[in-house]
Every structure is written in structure tokens, then in C-alpha cells.
Design a protein around this motif. Sequence first.
Motif, mmCIF file in Angstrom:
data_model
loop_
_atom_site.group_PDB
_atom_site.id
_atom_site.type_symbol
_atom_site.label_atom_id
_atom_site.label_comp_id
_atom_site.label_asym_id
_atom_site.label_seq_id
_atom_site.Cartn_x
_atom_site.Cartn_y
_atom_site.Cartn_z
ATOM 1 N N VAL A 103 9.966 -5.410 -0.085
ATOM 2 C CA VAL A 103 9.543 -6.790 -0.321
ATOM 3 C C VAL A 103 10.581 -7.396 -1.258
ATOM 4 O O VAL A 103 10.765 -6.920 -2.375
ATOM 5 N N ILE A 104 11.260 -8.430 -0.782
ATOM 6 C CA ILE A 104 12.349 -9.041 -1.548
ATOM 7 C C ILE A 104 11.956 -10.467 -1.927
ATOM 8 O O ILE A 104 11.678 -11.288 -1.049
ATOM 9 N N HIS A 113 0.830 -1.203 0.000
ATOM 10 C CA HIS A 113 0.000 0.000 0.000
ATOM 11 C C HIS A 113 0.866 1.255 0.000
ATOM 12 O O HIS A 113 1.991 1.234 0.502
ATOM 13 N N LYS A 114 0.336 2.325 -0.559
ATOM 14 C CA LYS A 114 1.086 3.587 -0.670
ATOM 15 C C LYS A 114 1.650 4.055 0.660
ATOM 16 O O LYS A 114 2.759 4.571 0.723
ATOM 17 N N ASP A 115 0.868 3.888 1.732
ATOM 18 C CA ASP A 115 1.325 4.343 3.043
ATOM 19 C C ASP A 115 2.279 3.353 3.717
ATOM 20 O O ASP A 115 2.745 3.591 4.817
ATOM 21 N N ARG A 116 2.549 2.223 3.038
ATOM 22 C CA ARG A 116 3.477 1.183 3.501
ATOM 23 C C ARG A 116 2.970 0.466 4.746
ATOM 24 O O ARG A 116 3.703 -0.248 5.405
ATOM 25 N N ALA A 152 -8.638 -16.118 -4.304
ATOM 26 C CA ALA A 152 -8.439 -15.634 -2.935
ATOM 27 C C ALA A 152 -7.691 -14.306 -2.980
ATOM 28 O O ALA A 152 -6.810 -14.101 -3.817
ATOM 29 N N ASN A 153 -8.070 -13.405 -2.089
ATOM 30 C CA ASN A 153 -7.493 -12.072 -2.056
ATOM 31 C C ASN A 153 -7.476 -11.621 -0.605
ATOM 32 O O ASN A 153 -8.499 -11.687 0.069
ATOM 33 N N TYR A 154 -6.313 -11.181 -0.110
ATOM 34 C CA TYR A 154 -6.184 -10.764 1.280
ATOM 35 C C TYR A 154 -5.526 -9.396 1.359
ATOM 36 O O TYR A 154 -4.570 -9.118 0.635
ATOM 37 N N THR A 155 -6.042 -8.580 2.254
ATOM 38 C CA THR A 155 -5.405 -7.320 2.607
ATOM 39 C C THR A 155 -4.938 -7.481 4.044
ATOM 40 O O THR A 155 -5.755 -7.722 4.939
ATOM 41 N N LEU A 156 -3.631 -7.398 4.244
ATOM 42 C CA LEU A 156 -3.034 -7.651 5.548
ATOM 43 C C LEU A 156 -2.216 -6.448 5.993
ATOM 44 O O LEU A 156 -1.388 -5.941 5.242
ATOM 45 N N SER A 157 -2.434 -6.017 7.224
ATOM 46 C CA SER A 157 -1.712 -4.852 7.733
ATOM 47 C C SER A 157 -0.256 -5.201 8.015
ATOM 48 O O SER A 157 0.084 -6.353 8.318
ATOM 49 N N ALA A 158 0.594 -4.196 7.945
ATOM 50 C CA ALA A 158 2.003 -4.383 8.285
ATOM 51 C C ALA A 158 2.130 -4.825 9.739
ATOM 52 O O ALA A 158 2.946 -5.697 10.062
ATOM 53 N N GLU A 159 1.312 -4.254 10.604
ATOM 54 C CA GLU A 159 1.351 -4.637 12.016
ATOM 55 C C GLU A 159 1.075 -6.135 12.174
ATOM 56 O O GLU A 159 1.803 -6.844 12.865
ATOM 57 N N GLY A 204 0.573 -1.849 4.845
ATOM 58 C CA GLY A 204 -0.032 -3.139 4.567
ATOM 59 C C GLY A 204 0.237 -3.595 3.159
ATOM 60 O O GLY A 204 0.861 -2.876 2.364
ATOM 61 N N ILE A 205 -0.223 -4.801 2.873
ATOM 62 C CA ILE A 205 -0.108 -5.346 1.523
ATOM 63 C C ILE A 205 -1.438 -5.967 1.127
ATOM 64 O O ILE A 205 -2.245 -6.347 1.977
ATOM 65 N N THR A 206 -1.624 -6.073 -0.169
ATOM 66 C CA THR A 206 -2.721 -6.853 -0.726
ATOM 67 C C THR A 206 -2.078 -7.941 -1.563
ATOM 68 O O THR A 206 -1.159 -7.673 -2.340
ATOM 69 N N ILE A 207 -2.545 -9.165 -1.351
ATOM 70 C CA ILE A 207 -2.030 -10.293 -2.122
ATOM 71 C C ILE A 207 -3.221 -11.036 -2.716
ATOM 72 O O ILE A 207 -4.180 -11.351 -2.015
ATOM 73 N N ALA A 208 -3.154 -11.248 -4.030
ATOM 74 C CA ALA A 208 -4.208 -11.959 -4.753
ATOM 75 C C ALA A 208 -3.627 -13.249 -5.312
ATOM 76 O O ALA A 208 -2.464 -13.282 -5.731
ATOM 77 N N PHE A 209 -4.456 -14.289 -5.313
ATOM 78 C CA PHE A 209 -4.043 -15.595 -5.809
ATOM 79 C C PHE A 209 -4.846 -15.983 -7.044
ATOM 80 O O PHE A 209 -5.966 -15.511 -7.242
ATOM 81 N N ASP A 210 -4.276 -16.888 -7.839
ATOM 82 C CA ASP A 210 -4.920 -17.285 -9.098
ATOM 83 C C ASP A 210 -6.196 -18.102 -8.904
ATOM 84 O O ASP A 210 -6.944 -18.319 -9.847
ATOM 85 N N ASP A 211 -6.502 -18.508 -7.684
ATOM 86 C CA ASP A 211 -7.761 -19.215 -7.428
ATOM 87 C C ASP A 211 -8.860 -18.269 -6.945
ATOM 88 O O ASP A 211 -9.930 -18.708 -6.547
#
Length: 126
Positions: A66-67, A12-15, A26-33, A17-24
Motif C-alpha cells: 500500500v503506497i 490483513h496478515k494474510d494479505r 464508518a469502517n469497512y473490511t474489503l477483500s483483495a479480490e 484484504g484491508i480494513t479501513i476506518a474513517f473519523d466519522d
Amino acid sequence: MTDAWPTEIRVHKDRRGITIAFDDGANYTLSAEYLRVESPSAEVQGHSPADRQTVPAKREVRIQEVIPVGHYAVRLIFDDGHSTGIYTWDTFRTLGGEYEERWKRYLQELASKNLSRDPAGAQRRH
């Protein structure tokens, strides 16, 4: 777990959290905390369930980088210096799918140990 493959990992722009989407689908938005306190690193998880650490004061933590790690994971670098967790695709699926119960457990652990999500001296934003 599954053979689902991530199609997008977006910080996310504010750093915060992240959003991760899967090919099936599923989609999750998870906070950095949340990602920081549930880090799969030995520093947090320990070498047995009894060694697991409750990590306080991470409400304001941000993801710096993210590496990629091979084709199976990423390493998240946080602005508090934590960088040892390897987040596999299955780890993201687990953290996303079990968010409600894990977050509730974390808040209960903080309360039982008289710890706070806020850094020392920080004023909470409303």
C-alpha cells in the motif's frame, strides 16, 4: 462525497484484504479480490462504462503493498502485477458502501460471460 478522513488502513496478515476506518465512524473490511476487480484504474474501468472490464480469476489475489499518494489516496500493489489503481478515500467509501450491489453485479457478470473467480487449474478451498 464526504470530508471523512481515514484513521486506519490495515492490510490483513494474510494479505487478502484491508480494513479501513474513517473519523466519522464508518469502517469497512474489503477483500483483495473485491478491490482488485473493482480497481479504479483505466485498465479495469475503461474510459467509458461500455469499456469496463470484467476481471476473472482473482479469488486468490493478495495485496503486496500500500503506497500513499499525497494526502488523498493510496496505490494498491497486487501480487498479480496490477498496480495502476489509485484508491482515493472517496473510492474506499463508495466501494464499502456499495459492496453488496457491486459484488452481486460482479458475480452476475462472471456468470453471464462464463468466467470464474478461480485461477485456471486452481482447486477451490472450502
